[in-house]
Write a protein that holds these residues in place. Structure first.
Motif, PDB file in Angstrom:
ATOM      1  N   GLY A   1      10.677 -38.584 -41.477  1.00 33.10           N
ATOM      2  CA  GLY A   1      10.261 -40.090 -40.981  1.00 33.10           C
ATOM      3  C   GLY A   1       8.671 -40.291 -41.219  1.00 33.10           C
ATOM      4  N   ALA A   2       7.887 -39.280 -41.327  1.00 28.36           N
ATOM      5  CA  ALA A   2       6.441 -39.519 -41.342  1.00 28.36           C
ATOM      6  C   ALA A   2       6.031 -40.390 -42.457  1.00 28.36           C
ATOM      7  CB  ALA A   2       5.604 -38.246 -41.387  1.00 28.36           C
ATOM      8  N   SER A   3       6.506 -40.066 -43.457  1.00 28.88           N
ATOM      9  CA  SER A   3       6.124 -40.993 -44.802  1.00 28.88           C
ATOM     10  C   SER A   3       6.400 -42.429 -44.635  1.00 28.88           C
ATOM     11  CB  SER A   3       6.212 -40.492 -45.962  1.00 28.88           C
ATOM     12  OG  SER A   3       7.737 -40.360 -46.034  1.00 28.88           O
ATOM     13  N   ARG A   4       7.660 -42.575 -44.119  1.00 27.09           N
ATOM     14  CA  ARG A   4       8.054 -43.837 -43.734  1.00 27.09           C
ATOM     15  C   ARG A   4       7.344 -44.571 -42.894  1.00 27.09           C
ATOM     16  NH1 ARG A   4      12.683 -42.468 -42.489  1.00 27.09           N
ATOM     17  NH2 ARG A   4      12.702 -42.848 -40.521  1.00 27.09           N
ATOM     18  N   ALA A   5       6.913 -44.036 -41.707  1.00 23.76           N
ATOM     19  CA  ALA A   5       6.046 -44.869 -40.709  1.00 23.76           C
ATOM     20  C   ALA A   5       4.499 -45.214 -41.320  1.00 23.76           C
ATOM     21  CB  ALA A   5       5.850 -44.107 -39.560  1.00 23.76           C
ATOM     22  N   ASP A   6       4.274 -44.320 -42.079  1.00 19.17           N
ATOM     23  CA  ASP A   6       3.095 -44.489 -42.884  1.00 19.17           C
ATOM     24  C   ASP A   6       3.013 -45.896 -44.015  1.00 19.17           C
ATOM     25  OD1 ASP A   6       0.105 -43.763 -43.897  1.00 19.17           O
ATOM     26  OD2 ASP A   6       1.486 -43.769 -45.767  1.00 19.17           O
ATOM     27  N   ARG A   7       4.059 -45.848 -44.745  1.00 19.99           N
ATOM     28  CA  ARG A   7       4.546 -46.685 -45.542  1.00 19.99           C
ATOM     29  C   ARG A   7       5.033 -48.234 -45.322  1.00 19.99           C
ATOM     30  NH1 ARG A   7       7.939 -43.860 -48.040  1.00 19.99           N
ATOM     31  NH2 ARG A   7       9.829 -44.807 -47.210  1.00 19.99           N
ATOM     32  N   GLU A   8       5.520 -48.093 -44.020  1.00 18.60           N
ATOM     33  CA  GLU A   8       6.017 -49.323 -43.749  1.00 18.60           C
ATOM     34  C   GLU A   8       5.539 -49.889 -42.446  1.00 18.60           C
ATOM     35  OE1 GLU A   8      10.252 -48.403 -42.712  1.00 18.60           O
ATOM     36  OE2 GLU A   8      10.878 -48.337 -44.602  1.00 18.60           O
ATOM     37  N   LEU A   9       4.216 -49.159 -42.018  1.00 18.32           N
ATOM     38  CA  LEU A   9       3.510 -49.768 -40.999  1.00 18.32           C
ATOM     39  C   LEU A   9       4.219 -49.707 -39.602  1.00 18.32           C
ATOM     40  CD1 LEU A   9       1.474 -50.319 -43.504  1.00 18.32           C
ATOM     41  CD2 LEU A   9       0.455 -52.199 -41.982  1.00 18.32           C
ATOM     42  N   LYS A  10       5.101 -48.905 -39.552  1.00 18.78           N
ATOM     43  CA  LYS A  10       6.096 -49.080 -38.429  1.00 18.78           C
ATOM     44  C   LYS A  10       6.074 -47.849 -37.405  1.00 18.78           C
ATOM     45  CE  LYS A  10      11.164 -49.225 -37.604  1.00 18.78           C
ATOM     46  NZ  LYS A  10      12.770 -49.340 -38.080  1.00 18.78           N
ATOM     47  N   PRO A  11       5.261 -48.005 -36.160  1.00 17.91           N
ATOM     48  CA  PRO A  11       5.502 -46.929 -35.238  1.00 17.91           C
ATOM     49  C   PRO A  11       6.846 -46.185 -34.949  1.00 17.91           C
ATOM     50  CG  PRO A  11       4.272 -48.787 -34.424  1.00 17.91           C
ATOM     51  CD  PRO A  11       5.147 -49.364 -35.588  1.00 17.91           C
TER      52      PRO A  11
END
Length: 385
Positions: free
Chosen positions: A28-38
């Motif tokens: 999920g690390a890249s998803r948090a970065d991509r979606e600006l989602k903590p």
């Protein structure tokens, strides 16, 4: 012997347990970065396993662990997800530590057990549009009104603002010049007159919920004052722990992940009939990365031990942060170079590692400010090699 070899058996068990748990955050690390989602779901996983609020004393539900243990936890989390590590360093860092060391007994009992349980997220806010490194330039203020205070002004660059429930906000509370007029107040999310701005879109750490804060005649009761005007020196002493277990420790974890990723890549990538890791020039680059990583880790662990022994010198904290920040930038940059075109692709973690550590040399005091502190101590004679 590396810095890790000097850990006790219990500390190594703690490190390994967190590393294994945090390995599940990689996907999920890249998803948090991509979606600006903590990635708050990762925080729940950590709290369910008892890894939040670990430094909080047993009297308030915690384990009473030291700064070194806190450092080990955050480092391992950062290896898998830097954004989760920042959330962790905030909720297990500045605000709860300030409450523990500077707060009233009522404030401690009101908030600390909730940090341990993982159902209260924290942030702290110092910077303003015209007051970053120059803390004395703060303009946000809290004015006495009956049994409480009214806060007016704005703050910038508040990490975890989008998800935090409790904010430690530094405000001007008297007419005294400089830091002498600055105090700290606790503001809960949802307080009338308090607004959290939009998520800031930055180069890295894009899943930390960073946002500006706005206060428009925001009323807080007097028991939400953590410390009054003139208490900044005490707060800065508390923050020495976060200058070690937070910012530079996140850099350690990210840099370690970048080095490991680069090593795996050069071992598998073949050019000119051989693995590129067989070329001496690339091996030397990996060696330099390892040298810098071990140097940074030794400094961080040394400073954490000194803090636990009550012997930390603020100059040691400045030296540690500056070295770890800049070593992490060099290591992650070198990892991108070793990965070639893949190092620039968002499909791989190399470029994200670099982006995530780049801003750490700005946050918690720029490396230039810390160099000023170090140089002043050398000239004045309070530091000697």
């Amino acid at each position: 012997m590396s810095a890790s070899d000097m850990l006790s058996d219990d500390q190594m068990m703690l490190r390994d347990a967190v590393q294994q748990l945090a390995s599940g955050f990689l996907a999920g690390a890249s998803r948090a970065d991509r979606e600006l989602k903590p990635p708050v779901e990762n925080m729940k996983t950590l709290s369910d396993q008892g890894f939040t609020g670990t430094f909080v004393p047993e009297a308030y539900g915690g384990l009473g662990l030291g700064v070194l243990e806190n450092t080990l936890i955050i480092e391992q989390v950062a290896r898998s997800c830097a954004n989760t590590a920042i959330l962790m360093s905030m909720t297990d860092g500045a605000t709860p530590r300030a409450i523990l060391h500077l707060g009233s007994e009522e404030q401690k009992r009101r908030y600390l057990p909730r940090f341990v349980a993982g159902n209260l997220y924290a942030a702290w806010s110092m910077s303003e549009a015209d007051a970053g490194s120059d803390l004395a330039g703060m303009k946000a203020k809290a004015v006495r009104d009956g049994d409480g205070y009214r806060i007016s002004g704005s703050k910038m660059w508040c990490s975890c603002a989008q998800v935090a429930d409790l904010f430690l906000v530094l405000v001007r509370m008297s007419d005294a010049k400089g830091l002498g007029g600055v105090g700290g107040v606790l503001v809960e999310r949802g307080t009338p007159g308090f607004e959290i701005g939009e998520h800031l879109d930055l180069i890295g750490l894009r899943g930390t919920g960073m946002a500006p804060l706005f206060f428009d005649d925001c009323y807080i009761p007097a028991d939400h004052v953590l410390f009054g005007a003139g208490g900044m020196r005490d707060l800065l002493n508390v923050f020495n722990a976060d200058r070690i277990s937070g910012n530079p420790t996140v850099c350690l974890g990210v840099a370690a992940s970048a080095l490991n990723g680069a090593a795996e890549y050069v071992a598998s990538r073949r050019q000119f009939g051989q693995a590129i890791g067989d070329f001496q020039g690339l091996r030397w680059k990996l060696a330099d990365m390892a040298i810098e990583l071990e140097g940074a880790r030794a400094l961080v662990y040394r400073a954490a031990r000194a803090l636990d022994a009550g012997q930390i010198d603020p100059i040691d904290a400045s030296i540690t942060k500056t070295f770890a920040n800049e070593a992490a930038i060099r290591i992650t940059d070198a990892a991108m170079q070793l990965a070639g075109g893949y190092g620039l692709s968002a499909e791989y973690p190399f470029e994200r590692h670099f982006r995530d550590v780049r801003g750490m040399a700005i946050g918690y005091g720029t490396t230039e400010i810390h160099r000023n502190n170090i140089g002043r101590a050398i000239v004045e004679g309070s530091y000697r090699a």
